[in-house]
Scaffold this motif. Structure first.
Motif, mmCIF file in Angstrom:
data_model
loop_
_atom_site.group_PDB
_atom_site.id
_atom_site.type_symbol
_atom_site.label_atom_id
_atom_site.label_comp_id
_atom_site.label_asym_id
_atom_site.label_seq_id
_atom_site.Cartn_x
_atom_site.Cartn_y
_atom_site.Cartn_z
ATOM 1 N N ASP A 4 63.632 62.942 36.917
ATOM 2 C CA ASP A 4 62.569 62.461 37.357
ATOM 3 C C ASP A 4 62.617 62.903 39.487
ATOM 4 O OD1 ASP A 4 61.862 61.517 35.755
ATOM 5 O OD2 ASP A 4 61.910 59.764 35.440
ATOM 6 N N LYS A 5 61.706 63.730 39.725
ATOM 7 C CA LYS A 5 61.351 63.758 40.637
ATOM 8 C C LYS A 5 60.880 63.071 42.062
ATOM 9 C CE LYS A 5 63.826 67.642 40.423
ATOM 10 N NZ LYS A 5 65.214 67.671 40.362
ATOM 11 N N ARG A 7 59.277 59.357 41.687
ATOM 12 C CA ARG A 7 59.581 58.021 41.001
ATOM 13 C C ARG A 7 58.127 56.856 41.486
ATOM 14 N NH1 ARG A 7 63.168 55.020 42.165
ATOM 15 N NH2 ARG A 7 63.808 55.502 44.753
ATOM 16 N N ASN A 137 56.993 65.772 36.879
ATOM 17 C CA ASN A 137 58.283 65.921 36.369
ATOM 18 C C ASN A 137 58.694 67.042 35.946
ATOM 19 O OD1 ASN A 137 59.048 63.913 38.196
ATOM 20 N ND2 ASN A 137 58.352 62.395 37.277
ATOM 21 N N ASN A 141 60.496 70.047 37.185
ATOM 22 C CA ASN A 141 62.055 69.867 35.995
ATOM 23 C C ASN A 141 61.892 71.914 35.157
ATOM 24 O OD1 ASN A 141 64.171 68.357 36.650
ATOM 25 N ND2 ASN A 141 62.195 67.033 35.842
#
Length: 867
Positions: A4-5, A7, A137, A141
């Motif tokens: 997770d970028k 949070r 996220n 990704n």
């Protein structure tokens, strides 16, 4: 997916008015990690993925204020937290919620942000926040989430969390009349209004309907028995508990018959017009799914009418038609159902005026009786029924017939509701023509329903819509008095508790049943229900649900406003006593204007034609005045009124030793300030100021001047505020001063008594800044002849003796005699030490944390309140 970028660190819900918005909002705290300095335009493919998933973002205005503003910000480069705010709002908008307010700010450098966004459905708002983080996220990704899957999920949970259609209609009508609405839990239970006249409703079931009445209405056979005893026509029937008994009863009653569960609802398990033994057995098995017994009763031919009774009158009448389709010679029954369900007025449950038709075992059985299946193609014009009953919850429709009901039928419906004891009832009548008396036509009342649905009356498929919610609110709130619930909200740095107590005391002399929340507890009619600091929104909400009160005075502290918003909707009078430097550096408030911004919520959240009471001598009053649309009342203890940018309606001030009120050309000399006991003969200036603020609020509420004067004269027990005690040949004063202005007022008041020595037992809450603690220490060094330093039991994040050492160092820096300074951590022990060393003529003042242990000690040593 990858790590997770973004949070999520915290979620905070503000269900009422708050410092960010006067509508409900959520505060989401996130950490965007490595992306804190990377604009989204520099993240490969991010914008394409974002706009493909949420094309509506192209029209978002953003802070630029025009359509497409957000798209421009994206192209220029913006940051993830800002994008997250817009995605959450867009998702809610896609689900049908017209939300638009949002704001994103850095909370902790460099990567922790808070974003606030408006919501209308709490569950939806929360889940949209979580889902938006998940989707972003995925984008970061490099994966493609199934956005539609998430939107379908969000739509389902949002519908489940909505108030039911009947409750929604009543709530909307209440809000139109400015009756406050408080949702209780996540079901359809709501409180309308406050205090004595508040009402609790769930759908159309009110708190006036007893459990017995509701139980009776659920027992169809018992209901019929009671109606028959009241000479109200009902169909003859019997209760059976087996298939064979059902068949025997049907033959005895005479075919055709109706079978229904004894305690069913929404038409579940009801099967009509049965004349074959096998069908009766099948119907019995169906009915048993919804109750232990099944009623077999005579089938009465006619139309199905729902008569809504509200109080003593019929509010609306609807002719109910079962779920059906009409053949066109081209489509199957299943296809016809799908076409009907395309109607935008049909929803999955109760969220729309109509409910979608569902093909299930019951509809299949009904089709079989007509020699049809779901794959049959009915000929042009053939009406194909899919339900035996006309309930909207199973896909039925309704035609308004309110203007057609015969007066005798209306009278019978009202009598039926009364005989069961239901204030809002749905009376089901079967008759060929509702415009003719069922006493003449052989029609019958087949059911009396508590909590009747009102969609059919508000949104009939044909005929005139009826605002039955207005009739229900009229029933719940029959008088202006029952709607109006006076609230006074008091905030500020100092003087809140005393002012709130004065107002509550005076209102009690006016035959009002007063509720009070304060830092010393929650009180109803002068009796303490709960002790402790109850100056927050949760205490206010609890008090406003108390049925023993008909008005409320609420001490409203800064911390609660910041953490949770207001615990009420709108006040009649909002008071800001003053804006001091206490609490600077806490919760993001760095300046006096920051503090004024927080406290201004109290004077902004005032009813139309209500009043904002402001301190004319406070430097932040012009700022506060500009932020309120309410009428303004100014108070001043020195009769000094500077221009505030707006014209005030009323002035309350001290002049020549008198408390006076001026409204336009009228001048009222209320009473000498020295006659107010809590001023100690006019010696305690801050209590003169508190009396002025209380007077302003009471006058704004319409309390007569003589009653206000009576209240000020008779209020003597201001517990824990400048409380003076005689102990042998010296005195002790208890006060709650916990900041520099509070200490200054206490010391100023003490010096009026001209003590031989002024002894201080001092301390401060640990969440104050070092600077604030040291400034009070310096003042104490200049003011006290002997000092005992104690600490609060609640350290508020400080280490033991950390606050005490700050005090001591600040005191000694003023060249104070170190032998006259003693640190005793425990508050009570510090007071005992001061008492044991007291000399004749001393005045010991303790600035306490907890009042009760000190009062118990004073009682034990024979201390008496000073006269």
């Amino acid at each position: 997916m990858g790590t997770d970028k973004i949070r999520i660190l915290d979620f905070i819900t503000y269900p009422g008015r708050n410092i960010y918005c006067h509508r409900p909002i959520m505060k989401l705290i996130v950490d965007i990690g490595e992306y804190w300095d990377i604009p989204t335009k520099d993240i490969e493919g991010f914008h394409d993925r974002l706009l493909k998933a949420f094309p509506g973002l192209r029209k978002n205005c953003c802070s630029l204020g025009y359509e497409g503003g957000f798209l421009k910000r994206l192209k220029e480069g913006t940051y993830l937290a800002h994008v997250l705010e817009h995605v959450i709002l867009e998702m809610q908008y896609m689900l049908g919620y017209k939300v638009k307010f949002g704001k994103t700010r850095v909370l902790e450098e460099p990567s922790v942000y808070y974003l606030v966004y408006e919501f209308q459905n709490e569950v939806c708002g929360l889940e949209c926040g979580k889902t938006a983080v998940f989707i972003l996220n995925c984008f970061l990704n490099g994966t493609e989430p199934d956005t539609q899957f998430f939107m379908d999920y969000l739509k389902k949970i949002s519908i489940d969390a909505e108030l039911g259609p009947s409750t929604t209609a009543i709530v909307q009508e209440a809000k139109r009349r400015n009756i406050p609405v408080t949702r209780i839990g996540h079901e359809s239970l709501v409180q309308l209004g406050y205090g004595k006249y508040s009402r609790i409703v769930e759908s159309t079931l009110t708190d006036a309907t007893s459990c017995i009445a509701a139980d009776i209405s659920c027992n169809k056979q018992l209901t019929k028995t009671i109606l028959a005893e009241n000479h109200i026509p009902v169909p003859y029937g019997k209760v059976v508990y087996s298939e064979i008994s059902a068949v025997i009863a049907a033959k005895q009653i005479g075919l055709p018959v109706v079978l229904k569960p004894c305690d069913g609802n929404q038409g579940k398990g009801v099967v009509l017009n049965l004349d074959r033994e096998e069908d009766i057995k099948n119907a019995f098995r169906e009915g048993c799914k919804y109750g232990s017994g099944v009623i077999v009763e005579k089938f009465v031919r006619g139309n199905d009418y729902r008569v809504l009774v509200v109080g003593n009158k019929v509010s609306a009448v609807a002719k109910r038609l079962p779920a059906m389709v009409v053949g066109d010679g081209k489509h199957t029954v299943r296809e016809l159902v799908d076409l009907v369900n395309l109607d935008e007025n049909r929803g999955e449950q109760h969220e729309k005026p109509l409910t979608k038709i569902k093909i299930d075992e019951i509809s299949i059985r009904i089709l079989e009786n007509e020699n049809l299946t779901v794959d049959s193609i009915p000929e042009q014009g053939r009406v194909v029924k899919l339900r035996a009953n006309g309930n909207l919850s199973t896909g039925g429709t309704a035609i308004d017939c309110t203007d057609q009901i015969h007066p005798e039928n209306a009278e019978l419906a009202v009598r039926a509701a009364k005989s069961i004891g239901i204030d809002i009832a749905g009376i089901d009548i079967v008759t060929e023509d509702i415009s003719k008396s069922i006493l003449d036509t052989g029609g019958v009342i087949v059911e009396v329903n508590s909590a009747p649905g009102i969609r059919m009356h508000i949104y009939p498929s044909q005929g005139t819509p009826r605002n039955v919610a207005a009739d229900i609110v009229d029933l719940l709130f029959p008088t202006d008095e029952s709607i109006r619930f006076p609230i006074v909200s008091v905030t500020g740095t100092n003087g809140k508790t005393t002012t709130a107590r004065l107002i509550a005391h005076t209102l009690s002399l006016c035959d009002r049943k007063v509720g009070l929340t304060s830092t010393s507890g929650t009180f109803v009619n002068g009796k303490c229900l709960f002790k402790g600091d109850h100056s927050g929104p949760r205490s206010a909400k609890t008090l406003l649900s108390n049925k023993d009160i008909d008005c409320a005075v609420l001490e409203t502290a800064r911390g609660g406003i910041i953490r949770e918003g207001l615990g009420y909707d709108l006040a009649d009078v909002g008071i800001v006593m003053n804006i001091g430097e206490d609490h600077l550096g806490m919760d993001g408030t760095e300046t006096l204007e920051d503090l004024a911004y927080v406290k201004s919520l109290v004077t902004e959240a005032v009813k139309e034609n209500g009043y904002a009471v402001l301190n004319a001598e406070d430097g932040m009053t012009p700022y506060l005045a500009e932020r309120t649309r309410a009428n303004i009342v100014l108070f001043s203890k020195n009769n000094r009124f500077e221009k505030i940018g707006k014209e005030e309606q009323i002035r309350v001030f001290a002049q020549d030793g008198w408390i006076r009120i001026q409204e336009k050309e009228t001048l009222i000399s209320l009473l000498p300030a020295a006659d107010v006991p809590i001023t100690c003969g006019g010696k305690i200036a801050c209590n003169i100021e508190n009396s002025l603020a209380a007077t302003a609020a009471l006058y704004a509420l319409g309390i007569p001047a003589d009653r206000i004067a009576q209240g000020l004269r008779s209020y003597k027990q201001n517990s824990g505020r400048f409380s003076l005690y005689d102990v042998n040949n010296f005195h002790i004063m208890l006060d709650y001063g916990h900041n520099l202005p509070g200490y200054q007022e206490v010391i100023r008041a003490c010096k009026h008594f001209q003590p031989k020595r002024l002894v201080g037992v001092i301390g401060m809450p640990g969440d104050r800044s070092d600077k604030a603690i040291r400034s009070v220490g310096a003042l104490c060094a200049e003011s006290f002849d002997r000092i005992y330093i104690k600490e609060d039991e609640d350290k508020r994040g400080r280490e033991p003796l950390e606050v005490a050492n700050l005090f001591k160092s600040a005191i000694l820096e003023k060249n104070y005699d170190e032998e006259k300074v003693t640190v005793i951590e425990n508050e009570l022990e510090a007071l005992k030490a001061a008492v044991e060393s007291a000399d004749a003529g001393d005045l010991i003042v303790i600035l306490y944390e907890k009042l009760e242990p000190l009062q118990e000690y004073l009682n034990a040593i024979g201390a008496k309140p000073a006269q």
